[in-house]
Design an enzyme around this catalytic site. Structure first.
Site, PDB file in Angstrom:
ATOM      1  N   GLU A   1       4.292   4.899  22.296  1.00 14.89           N
ATOM      2  CA  GLU A   1       5.604   5.022  21.581  1.00 14.89           C
ATOM      3  C   GLU A   1       6.763   4.886  22.664  1.00 14.89           C
ATOM      4  OE1 GLU A   1       2.621   6.236  18.597  1.00 14.89           O
ATOM      5  OE2 GLU A   1       2.730   6.784  20.895  1.00 14.89           O
TER       6      GLU A   1
ATOM      7  N   HIS B   1      -0.302  14.465  11.653  1.00 14.26           N
ATOM      8  CA  HIS B   1       0.500  13.077  10.851  1.00 14.26           C
ATOM      9  C   HIS B   1       1.144  13.401   9.752  1.00 14.26           C
ATOM     10  CE1 HIS B   1      -2.924  12.129  13.084  1.00 14.26           C
ATOM     11  NE2 HIS B   1      -2.823  10.831  13.199  1.00 14.26           N
TER      12      HIS B   1
END
Length: 330
Positions: free
Chosen positions: A64, A133
């Site tokens: 990321e 998540h």
């Protein structure tokens, strides 16, 4: 004037918005983990690789910080990247790029550089995806000057906020709630654009304001319906934009109802709900006939087990109880 609508899922609204952006501007491309061959973790980009090719739909490594930085660099160089981060939890790996580069480059260059990058990410709980998540971190990003933070909760906003975001010369973060992807809604076919500056009254009322965003919007609308059966008229405000926060619309609502419940799937401590409550205390204290109430996530990592996850997140019954306690205290 008759408004015509068509049924569309939130996921398809997001996909159509991306497709329109790619078709309209050759500088625009999508990049992120599994956005190409796999079609996106939540299937939002499914079919776009076949339609636009690998130069416009770019799969990236699981990095990321790296690919978000590449997207920011591409934006500075004149392209219009749409960076997809699989979930907002993973965006923390790119926080340095987002906060120290995207949000600051225009300021540090004296306005010589624009950073027109759009970063999309899934947010929220309710899908049994466990604690790495499932969190709601959009309120954290709303703390950062230099960013614009959008939270579309309807198919109209999911369909048209992206175009406005891409037209903005500054970095824009779009948080899409995971539970909403499968939800079908009515798309107003007369719309061609939405603004990304203002909150919206989704249901008028006179007794209490329910201020919310994201997947808590349908919960607030359901709660308002239940409250109506008890003779309580609840106004529902969809914030839509967390930065810049449209305080004026919230205050206008509280001026009508004189009571406020803020519903926020983020944790209560240091949350966007805390910011709204503070602004009401600073700017509209004498409009309030009761203390501001907040309905937020329990301050624990979001559990995996379905019954525990449900208990950790704001639910309709919690909203109803909070509003009832303000309007009809025991």
């Amino acid at each position: 004037m008759t408004t015509t609508t068509t049924k569309m899922t939130y996921r398809e609204a997001c996909r159509q918005a991306i497709r329109d952006a790619l078709a309209a501007d050759p500088r625009c491309f999508v990049m992120g983990e599994d956005v190409g061959k796999y079609g996106g973790c939540y299937a939002v980009t499914k079919g776009l690789l076949e339609e636009f090719g690998p130069d416009r739909i770019r799969d990236t490594p699981l990095a990321e910080n790296g690919f978000t930085g590449a997207g920011i660099g591409a934006a500075v160089a004149g392209l219009r990247p749409i960076v997809e981060i699989m979930t907002c939890n993973f965006s923390l790996l790119a926080l340095d790029q987002i906060m120290n580069n995207a949000a600051t480059l225009s300021h540090m260059s004296g306005g010589q550089f624009a950073v027109p990058v759009v970063i999309r990410m899934a947010t929220g709980g309710g899908r049994q995806l466990a604690a790495q998540h499932s969190h709601s971190l959009e309120g954290w990003y709303a703390h950062i000057p230099g960013l614009k933070v959008l939270v579309p909760a309807t198919v109209d906003d999911a369909r048209y906020m992206l175009a406005a975001a891409l037209a903005d010369p500054n970095p824009v973060l779009i948080f899409e709630h995971v539970v909403l992807y499968n939800v079908e809604g009515e798309l107003d076919t007369s719309l061609t654009q939405v603004d990304i500056e203002h909150a919206k009254v989704r249901r008028p009322g006179t007794d209490v304001s329910l201020v919310t965003y994201g997947n808590s919007l349908p919960k607030c609308l359901e709660a308002a319906g239940a409250l109506q059966q008890e003779g309580i008229s609840a106004e529902v405000i969809d914030l839509r934009v967390l930065r810049p926060l449209d305080t004026a619309t919230v205050i206008e609502s509280v001026t009508r109802t004189h009571r406020c419940v803020i519903v926020d799937e983020g944790w209560k401590s240091g949350s966007i709900s805390a910011e709204i409550a503070a602004r009401l205390a600073e700017e509209a204290l004498y409009e309030l006939d009761a203390p501001v109430r907040r309905v937020c996530a329990r301050e624990v990592p979001v559990p995996y087990a379905a019954h525990m996850e449900e208990a950790s997140l704001p639910q309709v019954a919690d909203i109803v109880a909070a509003a009832r306690g303000l309007v009809k205290p025991e």
